[in-house]
Enzyme design. Structure first.
Site, PDB file in Angstrom:
ATOM      1  CG  HIS A  18     -44.606  42.937  58.337  1.00  0.00           C
ATOM      2  ND1 HIS A  18     -43.412  42.258  58.126  1.00  0.00           N
ATOM      3  CD2 HIS A  18     -44.956  43.442  57.124  1.00  0.00           C
ATOM      4  CE1 HIS A  18     -43.093  42.328  56.845  1.00  0.00           C
ATOM      5  NE2 HIS A  18     -43.999  43.063  56.213  1.00  0.00           N
ATOM      6  CG  HIS A  21     -41.026  45.964  57.820  1.00  0.00           C
ATOM      7  ND1 HIS A  21     -42.374  46.065  58.030  1.00  0.00           N
ATOM      8  CD2 HIS A  21     -40.833  46.168  56.500  1.00  0.00           C
ATOM      9  CE1 HIS A  21     -42.981  46.317  56.887  1.00  0.00           C
ATOM     10  NE2 HIS A  21     -42.068  46.380  55.939  1.00  0.00           N
ATOM     11  CB  CYS A 124     -47.218  44.653  40.170  1.00  0.00           C
ATOM     12  SG  CYS A 124     -47.787  44.149  41.812  1.00  0.00           S
ATOM     13  CB  CYS A 127     -43.942  44.613  42.836  1.00  0.00           C
ATOM     14  SG  CYS A 127     -44.518  42.927  43.010  1.00  0.00           S
ATOM     15  CB  CYS A 143     -48.684  40.419  41.170  1.00  0.00           C
ATOM     16  SG  CYS A 143     -47.297  40.401  42.321  1.00  0.00           S
ATOM     17  CG  HIS A 146     -48.473  42.314  45.824  1.00  0.00           C
ATOM     18  ND1 HIS A 146     -47.268  42.361  45.163  1.00  0.00           N
ATOM     19  CD2 HIS A 146     -48.246  42.820  47.057  1.00  0.00           C
ATOM     20  CE1 HIS A 146     -46.348  42.890  45.956  1.00  0.00           C
ATOM     21  NE2 HIS A 146     -46.910  43.173  47.106  1.00  0.00           N
ATOM     22  CE  LYS A 294     -45.526  37.416  50.358  1.00  0.00           C
ATOM     23  NZ  LYS A 294     -45.597  38.200  49.351  1.00  0.00           N
ATOM     24  CE  LYS A 297     -51.973  45.212  56.457  1.00  0.00           C
ATOM     25  NZ  LYS A 297     -51.701  46.329  55.595  1.00  0.00           N
TER      26      LYS A 297
HETATM   27  N1  MSP Z   1     -39.593  50.421  49.822  1.00  0.00           N
HETATM   28  C1  MSP Z   1     -38.976  49.254  49.311  1.00  0.00           C
HETATM   29  C2  MSP Z   1     -37.482  49.272  49.567  1.00  0.00           C
HETATM   30  C3  MSP Z   1     -36.742  50.428  48.981  1.00  0.00           C
HETATM   31  S1  MSP Z   1     -35.032  50.352  49.333  1.00  0.00           S
HETATM   32  C4  MSP Z   1     -34.378  51.568  48.365  1.00  0.00           C
HETATM   33  C5  MSP Z   1     -39.571  48.011  49.975  1.00  0.00           C
HETATM   34  N2  MSP Z   1     -40.227  48.201  51.116  1.00  0.00           N
HETATM   35  S2  MSP Z   1     -40.884  47.004  51.978  1.00  0.00           S
HETATM   36  O1  MSP Z   1     -41.526  47.655  53.085  1.00  0.00           O
HETATM   37  O2  MSP Z   1     -41.705  46.190  51.150  1.00  0.00           O
HETATM   38  O3  MSP Z   1     -39.713  46.128  52.491  1.00  0.00           O
HETATM   39  C6  MSP Z   1     -38.674  46.676  53.279  1.00  0.00           C
HETATM   40  C7  MSP Z   1     -37.651  45.613  53.645  1.00  0.00           C
HETATM   41  O4  MSP Z   1     -38.286  44.622  54.453  1.00  0.00           O
HETATM   42  C8  MSP Z   1     -37.088  44.871  52.434  1.00  0.00           C
HETATM   43  O5  MSP Z   1     -35.714  44.578  52.616  1.00  0.00           O
HETATM   44  C9  MSP Z   1     -37.893  43.596  52.409  1.00  0.00           C
HETATM   45  O6  MSP Z   1     -37.226  42.530  51.806  1.00  0.00           O
HETATM   46  C10 MSP Z   1     -38.038  43.356  53.898  1.00  0.00           C
HETATM   47  N3  MSP Z   1     -39.142  42.461  54.191  1.00  0.00           N
HETATM   48  C11 MSP Z   1     -40.476  42.667  53.954  1.00  0.00           C
HETATM   49  N4  MSP Z   1     -41.156  41.552  54.354  1.00  0.00           N
HETATM   50  C12 MSP Z   1     -40.288  40.632  54.853  1.00  0.00           C
HETATM   51  C13 MSP Z   1     -40.407  39.375  55.439  1.00  0.00           C
HETATM   52  N5  MSP Z   1     -41.549  38.761  55.598  1.00  0.00           N
HETATM   53  N6  MSP Z   1     -39.260  38.789  55.877  1.00  0.00           N
HETATM   54  C14 MSP Z   1     -38.029  39.398  55.780  1.00  0.00           C
HETATM   55  N7  MSP Z   1     -37.898  40.587  55.220  1.00  0.00           N
HETATM   56  C15 MSP Z   1     -38.996  41.213  54.719  1.00  0.00           C
HETATM   57  O7  MSP Z   1     -39.385  46.921  49.459  1.00  0.00           O
END
Ligand code: MSP
Length: 474
Positions: A18, A21, A124, A127, A143, A146, A294, A297
């Site tokens: 999304h 990321h 959780c 998380c 949580c 979530h 935030k 889905k």
């Molecule tokens: N798998 C773990 C990270 C492990 S690192 C050793 C994880 N994955 S995640 O898919 O949830 O998030 C990946 C990255 O995307 C993280 O840095 C997270 O903060 C970032 N983001 C996820 N959603 C986000 C937003 N809505 N906005 C900005 N960054 C976001 O956590």
């Protein structure tokens, strides 16, 4: 010339990417390109986090073999990163055999700090995190991220004795040996560190089989975060690659603020346990919100980054995510804001400037000798070194707007009309030089547009047939 190692968080592959990321990648890529401009040698990791309950459950819901499911989603992430023109050099998947072997070696090397005990508490899955009694009480057992009740666990687990490392971690944070950015998060992390219990680092196979097996104990698999955090060193060959020490410690690790706690507590504890130095900078960015909320889905406000990319192209995407998504604060994405930034800023400020200057130079057959625009201003360097990317971008954009003002004031078209060729030459030379100096500083942010602009003004200048940022673009 320095050797610089830069890392990004590895996303869970329990779905497709999304727009949130994109933040890690845009920031880290901008920083990597900035260092390359300075002549540094850069190694840049990216990857995917493929173990854990969250992923296993999702695959089960879809009735797919987990490996097939993660293969499919890992490809989506890799394609997305490529589409963003992220200049990574190393890619790791936590299901890679070489990663798994190295993680097992990491476990062995930490064994003096690992013990087995009964875990009774909450977890959780969203998380992928064990929850303390205090957190459970404060949240009423649900949580907040979530909106799901915590799972109650009673298991025999391995624990990692974080208490062995607390003093050393505190000292590293306070002294900025491991700098936490933004500065205001430091206090928060120091509080969490004090409260942090020893961490459970395994799950019984009976509860979770989708993970790296614990060495010499087939009844347990590793906790997903131990496996995931290790990626930053396994991908550059820890422990056996000869050049590992040339790259580690990382100069900068980019993560979202939601996962800073893992990177500022468990990760340094692991590194100290392994006898390795700590990363120099832990850069935690803010969250992207959609229409002020935030992304989720259930709210139905999740924005597909591919749709955003395809609507106005890559430069527009990187422009918005590096300038209007503040580096450290939470920021909003809306289609209206996105369109506005594209039309009013990229197309009007930059696109028109390029078009006007190129047309004038072409019409009047002006050849520009450019020798001096590969420089970075001190103010820009200070902001980039301080990871203030959106501020650095503002600084350069002010220069673009300044040039627009100057062109209106100096009216080169009148000079041309009046036959004042020498004056016209000087005027255009100065304006184009100013533009190219700004574009050099823009190149880590919007590399494609920067390359196109440099190309337009190289050699014989010709009027671009298509504007850089066409309006009514779809
Ligand atoms: N798998 C773990 C990270 C492990 S690192 C050793 C994880 N994955 S995640 O898919 O949830 O998030 C990946 C990255 O995307 C993280 O840095 C997270 O903060 C970032 N983001 C996820 N959603 C986000 C937003 N809505 N906005 C900005 N960054 C976001 O956590």
């Amino acid at each position: 010339m320095e050797k610089i190692y830069i890392t990004t968080a590895i996303p869970y592959v329990n779905g497709k990417p999304h727009i949130g990321h994109a933040v890690d990648y845009c920031l880290a890529d901008c920083y990597a390109r900035y260092h390359r401009l300075k002549g540094d040698e850069v190694r840049f990791q990216a990857g995917t986090d493929e173990h854990g309950n969250k992923i296993a459950q999702k695959a089960k819901e879809l009735d797919l073999p987990v490996q097939d499911y993660v293969n499919e989603n890992a490809n989506k992430f890799r394609d997305f990163i490529k589409k963003l023109n992220v200049s990574y050099t190393d890619f790791v998947r936590t299901t890679d055999e070489s990663h798994e072997k190295r993680v097992q070696e990491i476990w062995r090397r930490l064994s003096d700090h690992i013990y087995k005990a009964k875990y009774e508490g909450w977890y959780c899955t969203g998380c992928e995190r064990y929850v303390t009694k205090k957190e459970f009480d404060e949240t009423g057992g649900v949580c907040p991220d979530h909106q799901k009740p915590y799972e109650e666990l009673q298991e025999e687990n391995y624990y990692f004795r974080v208490s062995d490392f607390k003093d050393r971690i505190r000292e590293a944070i306070v002294s900025n040996e491991m700098r936490i950015l933004p500065e205001f998060r430091k206090k928060e992390i120091l509080c969490l560190l004090e409260e942090s219990p020893d961490v459970s680092i395994s799950r019984p196979v009976s509860q979770l089989s989708w993970g790296v097996p614990v060495p010499d104990d087939p009844s347990q698999v590793m906790y997903v975060w131990l496996d995931a955090l290790s990626n930053y060193i396994t991908v550059i060959g820890f422990p056996d690659a000869k050049d590992f020490g040339e790259w580690w410690p990382a100069n900068a690790q980019f993560v979202g603020k939601d996962i800073l706690r893992f990177h500022a507590i468990i990760w340094p504890a692991m590194l100290i346990g392994l006898g390795l130095p700590l990363p120099q900078n832990l850069v935690s960015h803010g969250m992207v919100l959609c229409d002020g909320q935030k992304m989720s889905k259930s709210i139905g406000n999740v924005v597909d980054p591919i749709e955003v990319l395809e609507s106005h192209g890559l430069d527009a995407f990187r422009y918005y995510f590096l300038r209007h998504i503040d580096t450290f604060a939470d920021s909003d994405f809306t289609w209206d804001k996105y369109e506005e930034a594209y039309n009013n800023e990229l197309a009007n400020d930059l696109g028109n400037l390029v078009q006007r200057l190129a047309t004038l130079a072409d019409k009047n057959q002006i050849v520009i000798s450019r020798d001096n625009n590969s420089r970075l201003s001190d103010e820009y360097i200070a902001l980039m070194d301080g990871f203030e990317f959106s501020k650095a971008f503002d600084l350069v954009w002010n220069k673009i707007q300044e040039l627009n003002k100057r062109i209106d004031e100096e009216k080169p078209w009148s000079l041309a009309k009046n036959g004042e060729i020498e004056k016209l030459k000087t005027c255009l030379h100065n304006l184009i030089d100013g533009l190219l100096t700004a574009v050099y500083e823009l190149s880590p942010f919007i590399p494609d547009a920067a390359a196109k602009i440099i190309d337009i003004f190289s050699g014989k200048i010709t009027t671009p047939k298509v504007p850089l940022f066409p309006k009514n673009h779809n």
